[in-house]
Design a protein around this motif. Structure first.
Motif, PDB file in Angstrom:
ATOM      1  N   PRO A  43       0.618  -1.352  -0.024  1.00  0.00           N
ATOM      2  CA  PRO A  43       0.041   0.024   0.067  1.00  0.00           C
ATOM      3  C   PRO A  43       0.873   1.221  -0.260  1.00  0.00           C
ATOM      4  O   PRO A  43       0.424   2.431  -0.613  1.00  0.00           O
ATOM      5  CB  PRO A  43      -0.655  -0.124   1.395  1.00  0.00           C
ATOM      6  CG  PRO A  43      -1.013  -1.693   1.269  1.00  0.00           C
ATOM      7  CD  PRO A  43       0.395  -2.184   0.961  1.00  0.00           C
ATOM      8  N   ARG A  44       1.956   1.230   0.594  1.00  0.00           N
ATOM      9  CA  ARG A  44       2.858   2.456   0.820  1.00  0.00           C
ATOM     10  C   ARG A  44       4.185   2.356  -0.093  1.00  0.00           C
ATOM     11  O   ARG A  44       5.092   2.878   0.145  1.00  0.00           O
ATOM     12  CB  ARG A  44       3.224   2.767   2.153  1.00  0.00           C
ATOM     13  CG  ARG A  44       1.926   3.274   3.096  1.00  0.00           C
ATOM     14  CD  ARG A  44       2.431   3.499   4.595  1.00  0.00           C
ATOM     15  NE  ARG A  44       3.276   4.469   4.769  1.00  0.00           N
ATOM     16  CZ  ARG A  44       3.900   4.799   5.874  1.00  0.00           C
ATOM     17  NH1 ARG A  44       3.553   4.133   6.893  1.00  0.00           N
ATOM     18  NH2 ARG A  44       4.992   5.546   5.987  1.00  0.00           N
ATOM     19  N   GLY A  45       4.065   1.489  -1.119  1.00  0.00           N
ATOM     20  CA  GLY A  45       5.079   1.214  -1.676  1.00  0.00           C
ATOM     21  C   GLY A  45       6.469   0.517  -0.959  1.00  0.00           C
ATOM     22  O   GLY A  45       6.115  -0.231   0.175  1.00  0.00           O
ATOM     23  N   ASN A  46       7.488   0.287  -1.500  1.00  0.00           N
ATOM     24  CA  ASN A  46       8.306  -0.482  -1.000  1.00  0.00           C
ATOM     25  C   ASN A  46       9.213   0.288   0.189  1.00  0.00           C
ATOM     26  O   ASN A  46      10.225  -0.576   1.067  1.00  0.00           O
ATOM     27  CB  ASN A  46       9.637  -0.940  -2.063  1.00  0.00           C
ATOM     28  CG  ASN A  46      10.161   0.284  -2.727  1.00  0.00           C
ATOM     29  OD1 ASN A  46      10.724   1.270  -1.967  1.00  0.00           O
ATOM     30  ND2 ASN A  46      10.548   0.470  -4.059  1.00  0.00           N
ATOM     31  N   GLN A  47       9.358   1.439   0.379  1.00  0.00           N
ATOM     32  CA  GLN A  47       9.946   2.309   1.674  1.00  0.00           C
ATOM     33  C   GLN A  47      11.455   1.903   1.831  1.00  0.00           C
ATOM     34  O   GLN A  47      11.927   2.005   2.928  1.00  0.00           O
ATOM     35  CB  GLN A  47       8.981   1.767   2.698  1.00  0.00           C
ATOM     36  CG  GLN A  47       7.663   2.339   2.907  1.00  0.00           C
ATOM     37  CD  GLN A  47       7.163   2.103   4.291  1.00  0.00           C
ATOM     38  OE1 GLN A  47       7.431   2.952   5.292  1.00  0.00           O
ATOM     39  NE2 GLN A  47       6.103   1.183   4.507  1.00  0.00           N
ATOM     40  N   GLY A  48      11.858   1.637   0.671  1.00  0.00           N
ATOM     41  CA  GLY A  48      13.281   1.162   0.695  1.00  0.00           C
ATOM     42  C   GLY A  48      13.908  -0.039   0.592  1.00  0.00           C
ATOM     43  O   GLY A  48      14.981  -0.518   0.748  1.00  0.00           O
ATOM     44  N   TYR A  49      12.879  -0.833   0.908  1.00  0.00           N
ATOM     45  CA  TYR A  49      12.951  -2.245   0.799  1.00  0.00           C
ATOM     46  C   TYR A  49      13.017  -3.042  -0.563  1.00  0.00           C
ATOM     47  O   TYR A  49      12.059  -2.623  -1.413  1.00  0.00           O
ATOM     48  CB  TYR A  49      12.127  -3.415   1.694  1.00  0.00           C
ATOM     49  CG  TYR A  49      12.252  -2.862   3.071  1.00  0.00           C
ATOM     50  CD1 TYR A  49      13.268  -3.499   4.017  1.00  0.00           C
ATOM     51  CD2 TYR A  49      11.443  -1.799   3.809  1.00  0.00           C
ATOM     52  CE1 TYR A  49      13.335  -3.165   5.269  1.00  0.00           C
ATOM     53  CE2 TYR A  49      11.743  -1.432   5.070  1.00  0.00           C
ATOM     54  CZ  TYR A  49      12.549  -2.102   5.800  1.00  0.00           C
ATOM     55  OH  TYR A  49      12.528  -1.889   7.123  1.00  0.00           O
ATOM     56  N   LYS A  50      14.021  -4.048  -0.935  1.00  0.00           N
ATOM     57  CA  LYS A  50      13.897  -4.746  -2.297  1.00  0.00           C
ATOM     58  C   LYS A  50      13.328  -6.223  -2.501  1.00  0.00           C
ATOM     59  O   LYS A  50      12.929  -6.522  -3.156  1.00  0.00           O
ATOM     60  CB  LYS A  50      15.286  -4.385  -2.571  1.00  0.00           C
ATOM     61  CG  LYS A  50      15.845  -3.046  -3.084  1.00  0.00           C
ATOM     62  CD  LYS A  50      17.189  -2.873  -3.648  1.00  0.00           C
ATOM     63  CE  LYS A  50      17.683  -1.559  -3.954  1.00  0.00           C
ATOM     64  NZ  LYS A  50      18.993  -1.510  -4.335  1.00  0.00           N
ATOM     65  N   ARG A  51      13.840  -6.816  -1.232  1.00  0.00           N
ATOM     66  CA  ARG A  51      13.412  -8.141  -0.942  1.00  0.00           C
ATOM     67  C   ARG A  51      13.141  -8.781   0.239  1.00  0.00           C
ATOM     68  O   ARG A  51      13.471  -7.964   1.260  1.00  0.00           O
ATOM     69  CB  ARG A  51      14.463  -8.993  -1.890  1.00  0.00           C
ATOM     70  CG  ARG A  51      15.827  -8.693  -1.129  1.00  0.00           C
ATOM     71  CD  ARG A  51      16.887  -9.775  -1.516  1.00  0.00           C
ATOM     72  NE  ARG A  51      18.142  -9.753  -0.748  1.00  0.00           N
ATOM     73  CZ  ARG A  51      19.214 -10.295  -0.969  1.00  0.00           C
ATOM     74  NH1 ARG A  51      19.378 -11.228  -1.928  1.00  0.00           N
ATOM     75  NH2 ARG A  51      20.160 -10.291  -0.287  1.00  0.00           N
ATOM     76  N   VAL A  52      12.671  -9.847   0.341  1.00  0.00           N
ATOM     77  CA  VAL A  52      12.291 -10.297   1.652  1.00  0.00           C
ATOM     78  C   VAL A  52      12.884 -11.813   2.094  1.00  0.00           C
ATOM     79  O   VAL A  52      13.015 -12.457   1.075  1.00  0.00           O
ATOM     80  CB  VAL A  52      10.580 -10.690   1.871  1.00  0.00           C
ATOM     81  CG1 VAL A  52      10.172 -11.184   3.027  1.00  0.00           C
ATOM     82  CG2 VAL A  52       9.809  -9.446   1.782  1.00  0.00           C
ATOM     83  N   LEU A  53      13.635 -11.709   2.958  1.00  0.00           N
ATOM     84  CA  LEU A  53      14.367 -12.850   3.572  1.00  0.00           C
ATOM     85  C   LEU A  53      13.626 -13.615   4.559  1.00  0.00           C
ATOM     86  O   LEU A  53      13.184 -12.988   5.631  1.00  0.00           O
ATOM     87  CB  LEU A  53      15.745 -12.540   4.085  1.00  0.00           C
ATOM     88  CG  LEU A  53      16.615 -11.584   3.403  1.00  0.00           C
ATOM     89  CD1 LEU A  53      18.046 -11.602   3.929  1.00  0.00           C
ATOM     90  CD2 LEU A  53      16.941 -12.409   1.862  1.00  0.00           C
ATOM     91  N   LEU A  54      13.008 -14.753   4.134  1.00  0.00           N
ATOM     92  CA  LEU A  54      12.391 -15.619   5.086  1.00  0.00           C
ATOM     93  C   LEU A  54      13.231 -16.372   5.956  1.00  0.00           C
ATOM     94  O   LEU A  54      13.746 -17.435   5.329  1.00  0.00           O
ATOM     95  CB  LEU A  54      11.469 -16.532   4.286  1.00  0.00           C
ATOM     96  CG  LEU A  54      10.591 -15.912   3.217  1.00  0.00           C
ATOM     97  CD1 LEU A  54       9.775 -16.859   2.430  1.00  0.00           C
ATOM     98  CD2 LEU A  54       9.490 -14.877   4.070  1.00  0.00           C
ATOM     99  N   GLN A  55      13.866 -15.870   6.952  1.00  0.00           N
ATOM    100  CA  GLN A  55      14.683 -16.468   7.792  1.00  0.00           C
ATOM    101  C   GLN A  55      14.362 -17.463   8.809  1.00  0.00           C
ATOM    102  O   GLN A  55      13.341 -17.351   9.855  1.00  0.00           O
ATOM    103  CB  GLN A  55      15.373 -15.279   8.597  1.00  0.00           C
ATOM    104  CG  GLN A  55      16.605 -15.690   9.559  1.00  0.00           C
ATOM    105  CD  GLN A  55      17.671 -16.452   8.599  1.00  0.00           C
ATOM    106  OE1 GLN A  55      18.265 -15.778   8.145  1.00  0.00           O
ATOM    107  NE2 GLN A  55      17.852 -17.716   8.702  1.00  0.00           N
ATOM    108  N   LEU A  56      14.709 -18.785   8.312  1.00  0.00           N
ATOM    109  CA  LEU A  56      14.473 -20.040   8.970  1.00  0.00           C
ATOM    110  C   LEU A  56      15.292 -20.145  10.538  1.00  0.00           C
ATOM    111  O   LEU A  56      16.692 -19.787  10.330  1.00  0.00           O
ATOM    112  CB  LEU A  56      14.432 -21.409   8.194  1.00  0.00           C
ATOM    113  CG  LEU A  56      13.646 -21.432   7.067  1.00  0.00           C
ATOM    114  CD1 LEU A  56      13.828 -22.765   6.436  1.00  0.00           C
ATOM    115  CD2 LEU A  56      12.168 -20.838   7.151  1.00  0.00           C
ATOM    116  N   PHE A  57      14.881 -20.598  11.533  1.00  0.00           N
ATOM    117  CA  PHE A  57      15.665 -20.939  12.675  1.00  0.00           C
ATOM    118  C   PHE A  57      15.091 -21.883  13.588  1.00  0.00           C
ATOM    119  O   PHE A  57      13.776 -21.981  13.323  1.00  0.00           O
ATOM    120  CB  PHE A  57      16.229 -19.610  13.341  1.00  0.00           C
ATOM    121  CG  PHE A  57      15.045 -18.914  14.215  1.00  0.00           C
ATOM    122  CD1 PHE A  57      14.739 -18.940  15.576  1.00  0.00           C
ATOM    123  CD2 PHE A  57      14.061 -18.061  13.501  1.00  0.00           C
ATOM    124  CE1 PHE A  57      13.929 -18.318  16.198  1.00  0.00           C
ATOM    125  CE2 PHE A  57      13.173 -17.594  13.986  1.00  0.00           C
ATOM    126  CZ  PHE A  57      13.015 -17.423  15.440  1.00  0.00           C
ATOM    127  N   GLY A  58      15.997 -22.556  14.405  1.00  0.00           N
ATOM    128  CA  GLY A  58      15.074 -23.775  15.287  1.00  0.00           C
ATOM    129  C   GLY A  58      16.289 -24.737  15.520  1.00  0.00           C
ATOM    130  O   GLY A  58      17.454 -24.295  15.318  1.00  0.00           O
TER     131      GLY A  58
END
Length: 504
Positions: free
Chosen positions: A20-35
């Protein structure tokens, strides 16, 4: 099948530009797994790519090592799902101790680079790696936390407090409560594990059976389960993107939080090291303004001459609340005799004074040394008479009388082998022995234990000879007990059937 096609299309076409407000400076999403190690993070990546690519099943994982259960990941490796969504595999944590969680928090704060080895860094090494990564880490990466947990291992009550803290700190860093993915859902008590995660505050919990080389049959339900995870992830990302600020400023704030955690972790580790050494924390308790000044010579002597026994001394006005008193191992009840003379009557009056109740409430008789300063006659006869005719023997382990001349000589280093300093040292050494005993018998709940090092094993066996009692290894926590005591309990719980260097 329409729902599957719609979800697949939405996932593949998602872009941060379409928020809705555009990318706001972000380019990609890192789906960080941990466990934890061996809970299905790498298999989950294979499953996700199998479903979204909708082709033949392939093993995409670039494993670093071979473990007892097969390939094992020890690096933080990225696997693109789309142009925007990147799944990030991770090294599994054996214990979730503070070294491991420190690494995870640095990842979630976007302080470490992708596609490099994961280290359980000790000392200042993690801070160094954060500084080294400044030139390569991109503030334009949006970090989304996903916690992977296997149902087949179960979730004990002892693990919950540490896991809750882990998930809550991950939420504080990313402003997203980690999505919980439960693997092996048909191989354990799924409802029990799910309920426990709900009680920890988890907002999104998904359960599935990962596809594998041996089990790659796509059913509508299994296919949809994976797509639903990503659909909810995208909804959460869009929600957060409406409320995000400048990526660079946010990353700096996260860095501060992680560095504060690392500082507190290092302080705790130093505390544990001190416990292993059996070093004492001492409370010097007094009541009056005069005593606030006159007791300082004893404090100076303790810190100067007994630094191999003492870790820290606290000067405590017993009339003021001071939380340090509960953290001390032994106490010196300090009294400055303004009239230069003392006797059993005065001592009884002193020890019965209600002002001292906080001291007696925190320490037993053997933990208290009574010091009376500035007396005219500090000889053995006076001391014996006081000890025989007063309540000292019920309230304190020892009584030491110091004349002004003696105190001055000791303070100025002219005491030589002063017998009263020997008595003081004797009291401290007894306190140190008790300190070590207490450390060895502490029992608390926590996550699984790492294998002790050779030096810790050596210490453990020596302790086992002194304190022959069996302790339950499963309820000892590395985070809260000296490592030597942990190793001792490990040795005892296994009836010495394991030797140093062998896996437990």
């Amino acid at each position: 099948m329409e729902a599957i096609e719609e979800m697949t299309s939405r996932i593949k076409s998602f872009s941060v530009d379409s928020c809705p407000r555009g990318n706001q400076g972000y380019k990609r999403v890192l789906l960080q797994l941990f466990g934890f190690m061996g809970h299905g993070k790498s298999s989950f990546i294979n499953t996700c790519k199998y479903v979204l690519e909708d082709g033949e099943y392939r093993n995409h994982i670039r494993s670093d090592k071979e473990g007892d259960g097969g390939a094992r990941t020890v690096s933080r490796i990225s696997y693109p799902l789309t142009d925007t969504l990147i799944l990030v595999d991770n090294r599994g944590c054996p214990t979730m101790n503070d070294y491991e969680t420190g690494e995870i928090f640095a990842q979630l704060a976007n302080l470490l680079p992708l596609d490099e080895a994961v280290e359980w860094s000790k000392g200042f090494r993690l801070q160094e790696r954060i500084v080294e990564a400044e030139k390569t880490v991109q503030s334009s990466d949006f970090i989304f936390p996903i916690f992977v947990f296997s149902v087949k291992y179960g979730l004990s009550r002892e693990m919950i407090p540490d896991l809750k803290k882990l998930l809550e700190f991950a939420r504080d860093l990313t402003e997203i409560f980690p999505v919980v993915v439960l693997t092996h859902k048909t191989h354990g008590n799924f409802l029990d594990v799910m309920t426990k995660f709900e009680n920890m505050g988890a907002e999104q919990i998904f359960a599935l059976e990962n596809f594998t080389q041996e089990d790659q049959v796509k059913t509508k339900g299994r296919h949809e389960n994976v797509l639903k995870i990503f659909s909810e992830v995208l909804t959460e990302i869009q929600f957060r993107m409406e409320r995000m600020g400048d990526p660079v400023a946010l990353r700096e704030n996260r860095k501060i939080k992680v560095l504060k955690f690392l500082y507190e972790r290092d302080m705790q580790i130093k505390e544990m090291e001190m416990q292993i050494k059996g070093l004492l924390t001492i409370a010097i308790c007094y009541r009056t303004e005069i005593e606030a000044e006159t007791h300082r010579w004893i404090k100076e002597i303790l810190e100067r001459q007994f630094n191999e026994i003492i870790r820290k001394t606290h000067s405590i006005n017993i009339n003021e609340h001071n939380e340090n008193i509960s953290r001390c191992d032994v106490a010196i009840l300090y009294h400055y005799e303004e009239e230069n003379a003392t006797n059993s009557t005065k001592v009884n009056k002193l020890l019965r004074d209600p002002e001292w109740e906080p001291l007696f409430a925190n320490f037993g008789k053997k933990q208290i040394l009574l010091v009376i300063d500035n007396v005219m006659d500090s000889g053995k006869k006076v001391k014996k008479k006081i000890y025989r005719n007063s309540i000292v023997k019920k309230r304190a382990e020892k009584i030491l009388l110091f004349s002004n001349k003696e105190a001055s000589a000791i303070r100025n280093g002219r005491s030589g082998n002063h017998t009263k300093l020997g008595k003081l040292e004797e009291f401290l050494k007894k306190g140190r022995i008790q300190r070590i005993k207490n450390s060895s018998s502490l029992v608390t709940h926590g996550t699984p234990l790492p294998r002790p090092s050779q030096s810790i094993w050596d210490l453990a066996f020596s302790w086992a000879a002194i304190f022959p009692r069996r302790l339950d290894r499963q309820v000892l926590s590395e985070s809260f007990i000296p490592l030597a005591a942990t190793a001792t309990a490990t040795v005892l719980s296994t009836s010495r059937t394991h030797s140093p260097g062998k896996s437990l």
